[in-house]
Design an enzyme around this catalytic site. Structure first.
Site, PDB file in Angstrom:
ATOM      1  CG  ASP A 181       0.042 -13.127   2.127  1.00 13.90           C
ATOM      2  OD1 ASP A 181       0.567 -14.074   1.525  1.00 13.90           O
ATOM      3  OD2 ASP A 181       0.353 -11.942   1.926  1.00 13.90           O
ATOM      4  CG  PHE A 210      -1.781  -1.210   1.330  1.00 15.87           C
ATOM      5  CD1 PHE A 210      -2.927  -1.325   0.571  1.00 15.87           C
ATOM      6  CD2 PHE A 210      -1.442  -2.258   2.173  1.00 15.87           C
ATOM      7  CE1 PHE A 210      -3.729  -2.448   0.652  1.00 15.87           C
ATOM      8  CE2 PHE A 210      -2.236  -3.385   2.264  1.00 15.87           C
ATOM      9  CZ  PHE A 210      -3.383  -3.480   1.498  1.00 15.87           C
ATOM     10  N   GLY A 211       2.122   1.167   0.304  1.00 13.33           N
ATOM     11  CA  GLY A 211       2.966   2.350   0.366  1.00 13.33           C
ATOM     12  C   GLY A 211       4.299   2.016   1.014  1.00 13.33           C
TER      13      GLY A 211
END
EC number: 2.7.10.2
Length: 823
Positions: free
Chosen positions: A685, A575-576
């Site tokens: 995950d 996301f960043g």
């Protein structure tokens, strides 16, 4: 120019060419197979989409709609497109792909034939031009020696006079052999010369030309295959074009101006007769002094009428000024919409103007309401002015003749009269103080309540840039409210309220440097919210929503951006960026940032991790410290885990990690997952890359961006998403069904990563190959030096049936036993 004339000594180059072309054909074959699979999946997806659409919902029982017809035809044509794509995929499989497979076999045979013939003629040429000549030359030299030896012996015999005939016979015999061999050599040499000439001038060129001819024939065949592929996969074939033409024609039949004609015809109603609003004369039955539809001007009302007239005049002036302002705003907005329309490049760009057009219609409604108010005020003012002007300069007549009444009543009755008079006087005084309440003015009084100068972020009911879904979960009772920053449009603020069983969201308008909903404007948002909260004024007339209960933010987790200092860049996430940082008290932290330009759904997923981690406290789960949502960009503040990600750790330290330490790592993950399982959390995950190595080599599970918390312990996911295929269980890949059992499968892969010291699972396989092999029953072999007991656990984790896999509680127990066994 050709192979035969120019490539006589380029055997290696020809072979490399054939090998390269074979590899190319294999690549083309693989590509076509994937294209066939892709087209089949696309056709299936299209059909599935059409099946999911409730076609009955597009059919109106009593209303003919071109939009509905167009939409239904779009679905039908999409189904047709699905069938076409499926047929194309089948044609591609039976045509170009099948022929390409045959061509690869033929090309392999051509290469094999060329190599065989070339080896044969080359061997023959070497035999004739070198091997046989060398043999003859060797014999030639030997016979010369023998002849010279016989000659010397013959001379000696002549000199001695002994055995002369015998020596002569030997000499003649040796000479004959030499001469015969000489003749053979001369003939062989001639043959070799001719053979070599034939080899280079005819035989080899013929072979090379033959190869070239077959190469060209195969290129021609490949061209035909490519042509078939191009035609089959073309998206501009007549049948596909017809599908889109049908859709386009149905769209063009939509006429906004006539779309609702049939609806109007079906639901047309006769105009209701307007109710006549008249003075109720029954009110005057018990009073003779009042007259219907007449303003009463007397000593009790004269002053109040003057005040009312003045107030109405002021209100009329104010209304007219507002009307002028609104009319100017209408013209300005119409002009702006027209200019924007001219810059639209696509027809669908009109969507971008809908908000402005809705605002224009609302402005026009406001103008009409103001005109109504203007007409009402003007009529009321005219009525008052007429009465005041009629009596201008006159003395107001008394309402009651007290002297006459005094002669006919007792002292007790006089007191009652005086009491009634006082009550009337006080009522009139009240009217004079608030004339608008009598006139029913639609103009709202601007009552600004001071709320101090605290910044917006310091108010408990301001939650910052939290997702809409999270805001809705906090609103549970009538009147619950909070303010948040819009996720989709940073800098825009939204009021979220629970009202009448619904969660409503109102954008806080900022116009002319004032914040408002549809009424009074304020210089800042806290004043606006405080006004509506204290006065209980509705947010909008249409909604009728009233603010009752401010919902405070959870201060335990909320941090201000100013509380955090960004340091060095640690890496980049989904996301960043992720930074190292410190809090005000110098506590080192890891700071995950969210890019401001991410789509709305990804921003929600970003904060989903923090929402999940708020609930957890375990030594093998990375700890959440807080979130900064007061403004963009949003931060998630985590504990700083100094060892970095587990995968990199394994690869860097592989030469020094002992078996017992690897089991400890596995035990840490099992403990963390056991805790998550008890909380009904599905990680989705789990992998070495998503674990962090803390102090004393304690492993912590991290990266909950894909995690879900489900009461039933099962999460169903649909749609095409990026998922870690090599780590994901078959039922999750095939049906989108995630559970603790699918996490157990991933745990087995993580164990394999751990004991292989960071090797990528299914080495040498692509994601698709690994997926297909797993479906066929393939499972990875044990990593080197992996204990048999640990590999047994891996195999249990990889059972195809989820219900047969062990629970994390069982895994934790088994690993504990293994740890004790290893010294």
């Amino acid at each position: 120019m050709g192979f035969g004339s120019d490539l006589k000594n380029s055997q290696e180059a020809v072979l490399k060419l054939q090998d390269w072309e074979l590899r190319l054909l294999e690549t083309v074959k693989k590509f076509m197979a994937l294209r066939i699979k892709s087209d089949k999946e696309y056709a299936y997806t299209l059909q599935n989409l059409c099946n999911q659409v409730d076609k009955e919902s597009t059919v109106q029982v009593n209303y003919v709609s071109n939009v509905s017809k167009s939409w239904l035809l779009m679905i039908q044509q999409t189904e047709q497109l699905s069938r076409i794509m499926k047929t194309h995929a089948e044609d591609l499989n039976s045509g170009p792909l099948h022929r390409l497979t045959m061509m690869i076999k033929d090309k392999q045979q051509v290469k094999k034939s060329y190599v065989g013939i070339h080896q044969q003629i080359e061997a023959e040429m070497i035999k004739v031009t070198k091997t046989e000549l060398e043999k003859l030359k060797s014999s030639y030299r030997q016979l010369i020696k023998e002849m010279n030896s016989a000659k010397e012996k013959y001379k000696e015999a002549l000199a001695k006079g002994k055995e002369t005939e015998k020596a002569k016979e030997r000499y003649d015999k040796a000479t004959m052999k030499l001469h015969m061999l000489h003749n053979q050599y001369v003939l062989a040499l001639k043959g070799a010369q001719l053979h070599q000439s034939q080899y280079y001038d005819t035989t080899l060129p013929l072979l090379l030309d033959s190869v070239q001819k077959m190469q060209e024939e195969m290129i021609k065949a490949l061209k035909g295959i490519f042509d078939d592929y191009s035609q089959i996969t073309s998206l501009v074939t007549e049948e596909i074009v017809n599908v889109h033409k049908e859709i386009q024609m149905s769209v063009e039949q939509i006429d906004p101006s006539t779309e609702y004609n049939n609806f109007i015809d079906v639901h047309r109603t006769t105009a209701a007769k307007e109710q006549e609003i008249e003075f109720d004369t029954s009110l005057l039955e018990e009073n003779e002094n009042l007259q219907a539809n007449e303003i009463m001007w007397n000593n009790l009302t004269a002053d109040s009428l003057q005040v009312m007239l003045k107030t109405l005049a002021e209100e009329l002036t104010q209304t007219q000024q507002m009307l002028l302002h609104k009319e100017a705003a209408v013209l300005e907005l119409e002009k702006r919409i027209e200019e924007s329309f001219e810059t639209c490049e696509k027809k669908s760009d009109i969507v971008l103007l809908l908000g402005q057009k809705q605002a224009l219609e609302e402005l026009k409604q406001s103008v009409q309401q103001l005109r109504c108010t203007e007409a009402k005020c003007a009529a009321q003012k005219a009525l008052l002015e007429q009465k005041v002007q009629e009596n201008d300069g006159k003395e107001p007549p008394p309402v009651v003749n007290y002297e006459e009444d005094a002669r006919s009543v007792t002292s007790m009755e006089r007191k009652e009269r005086l009491s009634k008079f006082e009550s009337i006087r006080h009522s009139i005084a009240g009217i004079i103080k608030s004339p608008k309440s009598v006139l029913g003015s639609s103009t709202q009084v601007c009552d600004v309540i001071s709320v101090g100068e605290r910044p917006l972020a310091e108010h408990d009911w301001y939650h910052g840039a939290i997702p809409r879904i999270e805001a809705q979960e906090l609103l549970k009772q009538q009147g619950d409210f909070l303010v948040r920053e819009s996720h989709g449009k940073p800098g825009e603020y939204v009021l979220s309220v629970y009202s009448d069983g619904q969660r409503r969201h109102f954008i806080i308008q900022f116009v002319d440097n004032l914040y408002r909903f549809e009424g009074t404007g304020f210089s800042n948002i806290p004043q606006l919210i405080d006004h509506h909260f204290n006065t209980k004024q509705v947010i909008t007339k249409k909604s009728g929503v009233v603010l009752l209960n401010p919902i405070p933010k959870d201060k335990k987790w909320v941090l201000n951006h100013e509380d955090v200092s960004l340091g060095e860049l640690l890496g980049k996430g989904n996301f960043g960026e992720v930074y190292k940082g410190t809090l005000k008290d110098k506590t080192p932290v890891a700071i995950k940032t969210c890019k401001e330009d991410l789509p709305q759904e990804l921003k929600i997923k970003f904060l989903q991790e923090a929402k999940i981690l708020k609930q957890y406290d375990h030594p093998n789960i990375v700890k959440l410290i807080g979130v900064c949502t007061q403004r963009q960009p949003v931060y998630i503040i985590m504990e700083l885990v100094p060892g970095g990600d587990f995968l990199t750790f394994l690869r860097k330290r592989k030469d020094e990690l002992k078996l017992k330490q690897l089991v400890r790592f596995s035990l840490d993950v099992a403990a963390g997952m056991l805790y998550l399982e008890s909380k009904n959390c599905i990680h989705r995950d789990l992998a070495a890359r998503n674990c962090l190595v803390g102090e004393n080599n304690t492993l912590k599970i991290s990266d909950f961006g894909m995690s879900r918390q489900e009461d039933g312990g099962v999460y169903s996911s649909s749609g095409l998403k990026q998922i870690p295929i090599k780590w994901t269980a078959p039922e999750a890949l095939n049906y989108g069904r995630y559970s603790s059992e699918s996490d157990v499968w991933s745990f087995g892969i993580l164990l394999w990563e751990t004991f292989s010291l960071g090797v990528c699972p299914y080495p040498g396989m692509t994601n698709q190959q690994a997926r297909e092999q797993v479906e066929r029953g393939y499972r990875m072999s044990a990593p080197q030096n992996c204990p048999e007991e640990v590999f047994t656990i891996m195999m249990k984790c990889w059972d195809y049936k989820p219900e047969n896999r062990p629970k994390f509680n069982d895994l934790h127990k088994e690993l504990t036993v293994i740890k004790k066994m290893i010294t």
